[in-house]
Design a protein around this motif. Sequence first.
Motif, PDB file in Angstrom:
ATOM      1  N   VAL A   4      43.030  49.538  32.170  1.00 36.23           N
ATOM      2  CA  VAL A   4      42.453  47.701  32.427  1.00 36.23           C
ATOM      3  C   VAL A   4      41.129  47.852  32.289  1.00 36.23           C
ATOM      4  O   VAL A   4      40.887  47.954  33.081  1.00 36.23           O
ATOM      5  N   GLU A   5      40.442  47.109  31.418  1.00 35.81           N
ATOM      6  CA  GLU A   5      38.923  46.770  31.877  1.00 35.81           C
ATOM      7  C   GLU A   5      38.400  45.932  32.378  1.00 35.81           C
ATOM      8  O   GLU A   5      39.021  44.503  30.952  1.00 35.81           O
ATOM      9  N   GLN A   6      37.798  45.183  33.176  1.00 34.18           N
ATOM     10  CA  GLN A   6      37.278  44.022  33.195  1.00 34.18           C
ATOM     11  C   GLN A   6      35.843  43.848  33.380  1.00 34.18           C
ATOM     12  O   GLN A   6      35.441  44.722  33.383  1.00 34.18           O
ATOM     13  N   SER A   7      35.379  42.419  32.832  1.00 36.73           N
ATOM     14  CA  SER A   7      33.935  42.194  32.719  1.00 36.73           C
ATOM     15  C   SER A   7      33.767  40.651  33.288  1.00 36.73           C
ATOM     16  O   SER A   7      34.471  39.866  32.466  1.00 36.73           O
ATOM     17  N   ILE A  21      35.404  34.782  32.856  1.00 42.62           N
ATOM     18  CA  ILE A  21      35.310  36.241  32.585  1.00 42.62           C
ATOM     19  C   ILE A  21      36.974  37.247  31.813  1.00 42.62           C
ATOM     20  O   ILE A  21      37.875  36.667  31.320  1.00 42.62           O
ATOM     21  N   ASN A  22      36.141  38.821  31.698  1.00 40.99           N
ATOM     22  CA  ASN A  22      36.977  38.752  30.112  1.00 40.99           C
ATOM     23  C   ASN A  22      37.780  40.033  30.867  1.00 40.99           C
ATOM     24  O   ASN A  22      37.396  40.833  31.541  1.00 40.99           O
ATOM     25  N   CYS A  23      39.007  39.751  30.132  1.00 37.59           N
ATOM     26  CA  CYS A  23      39.487  41.491  29.755  1.00 37.59           C
ATOM     27  C   CYS A  23      40.395  42.100  28.707  1.00 37.59           C
ATOM     28  O   CYS A  23      40.341  41.508  28.136  1.00 37.59           O
ATOM     29  N   SER A  24      39.752  43.799  28.582  1.00 37.85           N
ATOM     30  CA  SER A  24      40.438  44.570  27.688  1.00 37.85           C
ATOM     31  C   SER A  24      41.883  45.084  27.876  1.00 37.85           C
ATOM     32  O   SER A  24      41.016  45.761  29.052  1.00 37.85           O
ATOM     33  N   TYR A  25      42.381  44.950  27.214  1.00 42.27           N
ATOM     34  CA  TYR A  25      42.926  46.745  28.082  1.00 42.27           C
ATOM     35  C   TYR A  25      43.836  47.400  26.823  1.00 42.27           C
ATOM     36  O   TYR A  25      43.985  47.348  25.493  1.00 42.27           O
ATOM     37  N   ASP A  81      36.258  28.213  44.256  1.00 41.43           N
ATOM     38  CA  ASP A  81      36.890  29.577  43.199  1.00 41.43           C
ATOM     39  C   ASP A  81      36.432  30.882  43.382  1.00 41.43           C
ATOM     40  O   ASP A  81      37.460  31.268  43.136  1.00 41.43           O
ATOM     41  N   SER A  82      35.452  30.599  44.751  1.00 40.78           N
ATOM     42  CA  SER A  82      35.061  32.264  45.022  1.00 40.78           C
ATOM     43  C   SER A  82      36.083  33.243  45.223  1.00 40.78           C
ATOM     44  O   SER A  82      37.544  32.862  46.747  1.00 40.78           O
ATOM     45  N   ALA A  83      36.518  34.393  44.956  1.00 40.33           N
ATOM     46  CA  ALA A  83      37.602  35.144  44.942  1.00 40.33           C
ATOM     47  C   ALA A  83      37.439  36.303  44.303  1.00 40.33           C
ATOM     48  O   ALA A  83      36.529  36.200  43.020  1.00 40.33           O
ATOM     49  N   VAL A  84      38.394  37.265  44.085  1.00 40.47           N
ATOM     50  CA  VAL A  84      38.394  37.770  43.046  1.00 40.47           C
ATOM     51  C   VAL A  84      39.255  37.495  41.729  1.00 40.47           C
ATOM     52  O   VAL A  84      40.182  37.633  42.908  1.00 40.47           O
ATOM     53  N   TYR A  85      39.337  38.135  40.550  1.00 41.17           N
ATOM     54  CA  TYR A  85      39.828  37.954  39.669  1.00 41.17           C
ATOM     55  C   TYR A  85      40.342  39.294  39.109  1.00 41.17           C
ATOM     56  O   TYR A  85      39.780  39.335  39.025  1.00 41.17           O
ATOM     57  N   PHE A 100      46.006  47.445  36.846  1.00 41.08           N
ATOM     58  CA  PHE A 100      45.019  46.530  37.053  1.00 41.08           C
ATOM     59  C   PHE A 100      43.999  47.046  36.609  1.00 41.08           C
ATOM     60  O   PHE A 100      43.749  48.023  36.409  1.00 41.08           O
ATOM     61  N   GLY A 101      42.989  45.796  36.158  1.00 34.99           N
ATOM     62  CA  GLY A 101      41.914  45.920  36.302  1.00 34.99           C
ATOM     63  C   GLY A 101      41.111  45.756  37.960  1.00 34.99           C
ATOM     64  O   GLY A 101      41.523  46.149  38.891  1.00 34.99           O
ATOM     65  N   THR A 102      40.185  46.111  37.271  1.00 35.45           N
ATOM     66  CA  THR A 102      39.184  46.706  38.825  1.00 35.45           C
ATOM     67  C   THR A 102      39.210  45.609  39.465  1.00 35.45           C
ATOM     68  O   THR A 102      38.517  45.367  41.043  1.00 35.45           O
ATOM     69  N   GLY A 103      39.101  44.599  38.528  1.00 32.53           N
ATOM     70  CA  GLY A 103      38.509  42.949  39.576  1.00 32.53           C
ATOM     71  C   GLY A 103      37.240  42.072  38.470  1.00 32.53           C
ATOM     72  O   GLY A 103      36.303  43.179  39.021  1.00 32.53           O
ATOM     73  N   THR A 104      36.835  41.396  39.447  1.00 32.79           N
ATOM     74  CA  THR A 104      35.506  40.556  38.579  1.00 32.79           C
ATOM     75  C   THR A 104      35.785  40.136  40.578  1.00 32.79           C
ATOM     76  O   THR A 104      36.648  38.621  40.693  1.00 32.79           O
ATOM     77  N   LEU A 105      34.725  39.891  41.026  1.00 33.26           N
ATOM     78  CA  LEU A 105      34.134  39.411  41.760  1.00 33.26           C
ATOM     79  C   LEU A 105      33.190  37.725  41.819  1.00 33.26           C
ATOM     80  O   LEU A 105      32.319  37.951  41.405  1.00 33.26           O
ATOM     81  N   LEU A 106      33.805  37.164  42.413  1.00 26.94           N
ATOM     82  CA  LEU A 106      33.458  35.850  41.657  1.00 26.94           C
ATOM     83  C   LEU A 106      32.483  34.798  43.232  1.00 26.94           C
ATOM     84  O   LEU A 106      33.594  34.744  43.925  1.00 26.94           O
TER      85      LEU A 106
END
Lengths: 110, 116
Positions: A4-7, A21-25, A81-85, A100-106
Amino acid sequence: KNEVEQSPQNLTAQEGEFITINCSYSVGISALHWLQQHPGGGIVSLFMLSSGKKKHGRLIATINIQEKHSSLHITASHPRDSAVYICAAPLGGATNKLIFGTGTLLAVQP
Amino acid sequence: NAGVMQNPRHLVRRRGQEARLRCSPMKGHSHVYWYRQLPEEGLKFMVYLQKENIIDESGMPKERFSAEFPKEGPSILRIQQVVRGDSAAYFCASSPTGSYHQETQYFGPGTRLLVL
């Protein structure tokens, strides 16, 4: 290659911006979860979707099952909205355990 | 309807001690998942339990870790002889039936374990 990869991994935005925020799995069968985690905090389930699009307030999630890709959008972003998604795919088989993906820190700046 | 409850929220142990983490699922939920989040790492699956049964423990370290979900009472994740590398946030999640792959999991607030 992660299952699971996020970007992106990190994202800084100005208040009011539209965020994606994108997620490919490569695992899982037919659904994807989007989660939110505030620093040092718990985890909130935002969406579980298996097709199309879901909307909750300023949050929109879309999924393309054939392409195994999902996006989380935030409209009119706000500093709160600042958080990890985190996106997560159920692995399948006899259990519903999540990969789980590694998360996106926003970080949304005022 | 109370959400998933975990206690303690923070736990400090010295190396070699035992850590017991408790998780009470949402009312009506009979399926519990434990996940671990190591510092600066993502969440990883540990174990999946139903009442009185361990269904999948493929993510559990082979030694020192055990989990149970008795007929009555909370699910317990037990770590014996803790080491510094066990320091992490441990989250449990519950779901109503655990069936298929389209069921939301509801997460607890987590237990932050610090091993000195």
